[in-house]
Design a protein around this motif. Structure first.
Motif, short mmCIF file in Angstrom:
data_model
loop_
_atom_site.label_atom_id
_atom_site.label_comp_id
_atom_site.label_asym_id
_atom_site.label_seq_id
_atom_site.Cartn_x
_atom_site.Cartn_y
_atom_site.Cartn_z
N THR A 161 0.84 -1.18 0.00
CA THR A 161 0.00 0.00 0.00
C THR A 161 0.88 1.24 0.00
O THR A 161 1.64 1.46 0.95
CB THR A 161 -0.89 0.03 1.26
N ALA A 162 0.80 2.05 -1.05
CA ALA A 162 1.55 3.31 -1.09
C ALA A 162 0.71 4.43 -0.50
O ALA A 162 1.23 5.35 0.13
CB ALA A 162 1.94 3.64 -2.53
N ARG A 190 3.11 -0.63 -12.67
CA ARG A 190 3.11 -1.31 -11.37
C ARG A 190 2.09 -0.72 -10.42
O ARG A 190 1.94 -1.18 -9.29
CB ARG A 190 4.51 -1.20 -10.73
N LYS A 191 1.38 0.33 -10.84
CA LYS A 191 0.43 1.00 -9.94
C LYS A 191 -0.97 0.41 -10.12
O LYS A 191 -1.50 0.39 -11.24
CB LYS A 191 0.41 2.51 -10.22
C1 LIG Z 1 4.70 -13.48 -2.79
C2 LIG Z 1 4.20 -12.61 -1.78
C3 LIG Z 1 2.65 -12.70 -1.60
C4 LIG Z 1 2.10 -11.56 -0.72
C5 LIG Z 1 0.54 -11.58 -0.62
C6 LIG Z 1 0.08 -10.28 -0.03
C7 LIG Z 1 -1.42 -10.22 0.18
C8 LIG Z 1 -1.89 -8.77 0.27
C9 LIG Z 1 -2.56 -8.38 1.54
C10 LIG Z 1 -1.80 -7.30 2.28
C11 LIG Z 1 -2.69 -6.16 2.66
C12 LIG Z 1 -2.01 -5.16 3.57
C13 LIG Z 1 -1.09 -4.23 2.79
C14 LIG Z 1 -0.08 -3.58 3.71
O1 LIG Z 1 -0.27 -3.45 4.88
S1 LIG Z 1 1.37 -3.03 2.98
C15 LIG Z 1 2.25 -2.28 4.35
C16 LIG Z 1 2.15 -0.77 4.35
N1 LIG Z 1 2.84 -0.23 3.20
C17 LIG Z 1 4.17 -0.07 3.18
O2 LIG Z 1 4.88 -0.38 4.12
C18 LIG Z 1 4.76 0.51 1.91
C19 LIG Z 1 5.95 1.45 2.18
N2 LIG Z 1 6.36 2.08 0.93
C20 LIG Z 1 7.22 1.47 0.07
O3 LIG Z 1 7.77 0.42 0.38
C21 LIG Z 1 7.46 2.13 -1.27
O4 LIG Z 1 7.17 3.50 -1.19
C22 LIG Z 1 6.60 1.47 -2.39
C23 LIG Z 1 6.94 -0.04 -2.50
C24 LIG Z 1 5.11 1.65 -2.14
C25 LIG Z 1 6.95 2.12 -3.71
O5 LIG Z 1 8.34 2.09 -3.87
P1 LIG Z 1 9.04 1.59 -5.23
O6 LIG Z 1 10.46 1.99 -5.14
O7 LIG Z 1 8.75 0.14 -5.45
O8 LIG Z 1 8.29 2.37 -6.36
P2 LIG Z 1 8.39 3.93 -6.76
O9 LIG Z 1 8.70 4.79 -5.60
O10 LIG Z 1 9.27 4.02 -7.97
O11 LIG Z 1 6.88 4.23 -7.16
C26 LIG Z 1 6.28 3.53 -8.25
C27 LIG Z 1 5.17 4.40 -8.78
O12 LIG Z 1 4.20 4.64 -7.72
C28 LIG Z 1 4.09 6.04 -7.46
N3 LIG Z 1 3.89 6.24 -6.00
C29 LIG Z 1 4.58 5.61 -5.01
N4 LIG Z 1 4.10 6.01 -3.81
C30 LIG Z 1 3.11 6.91 -4.07
C31 LIG Z 1 2.23 7.65 -3.26
N5 LIG Z 1 2.27 7.58 -1.91
N6 LIG Z 1 1.33 8.44 -3.85
C32 LIG Z 1 1.23 8.51 -5.20
N7 LIG Z 1 2.04 7.82 -6.04
C33 LIG Z 1 2.97 7.03 -5.47
C34 LIG Z 1 5.40 6.65 -7.93
O13 LIG Z 1 5.25 8.03 -8.22
C35 LIG Z 1 5.66 5.82 -9.18
O14 LIG Z 1 4.79 6.26 -10.17
P3 LIG Z 1 5.33 6.50 -11.69
O15 LIG Z 1 6.37 7.56 -11.56
O16 LIG Z 1 5.91 5.17 -12.11
O17 LIG Z 1 4.14 6.90 -12.47
#
Ligand SMILES: CCCCCCCCCCCCCC(=O)SCCNC(=O)CCNC(=O)[C@H](O)C(C)(C)COP(=O)(O)OP(=O)(O)OC[C@H]1O[C@@H](n2cnc3c(N)ncnc32)[C@H](O)[C@@H]1OP(=O)(O)O
Length: 225
Positions: A161-162, A190-191
């Protein structure tokens, strides 16, 4: 709606990230029973007005049981593999605070696939209370975060979640079946833009929009953008 989904075969297997995977059916009935008993215990402890002798005896008993269980602990990040009724396979962390099979603190919220996305029902007790008789706003956000994260994972690939924006429309009551739904609105590289809702008695009490950013999967960087 139709979304930019990827074939099931391209979904990442957590084992590729070095995470242990437990199949849901392999969780012993005895562990499921223990989880349910402790879930009830947390509610009992939170609300008890028992006398001090009873409280002291209960604390000693629980301390002893905790010590016995801690002798063998799972690896952090252990995943559970769930086979949904739709035939889809879903992975989640086994101790996930909202949906984890082995987490007594989880309500739990169990989600199933629908033509629109995902849907589940959950009823919360006073352990999840914020204002009197109402669900804590942080827990409402947690339910919605889980639902939108799961729909993104099931319909595309898993992400983090971003951004999550929650609108609290009406008070969300305890001891009332809550319907939780989530869907993917659109995908841009990726969004993944997602939305979710909680309803009580058919009325929306809270809704969220969120941005999930898909995790980079080794070898697929060019496909993911
Ligand atoms: C195999 C495993 C299975 C797992 C199953 C899971 C089940 C699920 C259930 C779980 C449910 C619970 C879920 C939970 O609890 S998830 C836990 C809570 N979330 C976190 O801890 C996430 C912390 N943040 C990060 O790690 C990084 O910031 C992420 C990974 C999100 C992006 O860092 P990354 O370095 O990878 O990518 P990027 O920075 O190049 O950004 C990429 C694109 O995104 C855009 N962007 C980024 N942030 C924002 C923002 N705030 N507003 C607007 N836009 C934003 C950015 O401009 C760019 O866009 P563009 O320029 O390309 O157009």
């Amino acid at each position: 709606m139709t979304v930019n989904t990827q074939p099931v075969t391209e979904r990442p297997d957590p084992r590729a990230f070095g995470l242990p995977v437990v199949e849901q059916a392999q969780i012993p009935a005895e562990l499921r029973s223990l989880v349910a008993r402790v879930h009830d215990l947390v509610d009992a402890v939170a609300n008890t007005e028992a006398d001090t002798d009873t409280l002291a005896e209960a604390a000693a008993t629980v301390e002893g049981v905790t010590g016995r269980l801690n002798v063998a602990r799972r690896q952090i990040g252990t995943m559970v593999q769930r086979d949904l009724q739709s035939g889809d396979v879903e992975y989640g962390t086994i101790t996930n605070i909202v949906s984890g099979d082995t987490n007594p603190a989880a309500p739990p919220l169990l989600l199933e696939r629908t033509p629109e996305g995902l849907r589940g029902e959950v009823t919360l007790n006073t352990v999840y209370q914020g204002p009197p008789g109402l669900v804590h706003g942080g827990w409402i956000a947690a339910l919605l975060d889980q639902a939108v994260g799961s729909v993104s994972a099931v319909e595309t690939t898993p992400g983090l979640t971003a951004k999550l924006e929650v609108n609290y429309r009406r008070p969300t009551p305890l001891f009332t079946p809550l319907e939780v739904t989530a869907e993917v609105d659109r995908v841009e590289g990726r969004k993944v833009f997602v939305s979710g809702r909680i309803r009580a008695h058919g009325e929306v009490t809270a809704e969220a929009t969120a941005l999930m950013v898909q995790v980079r999967i080794p070898g697929t960087e060019t496909q993911q953008g």
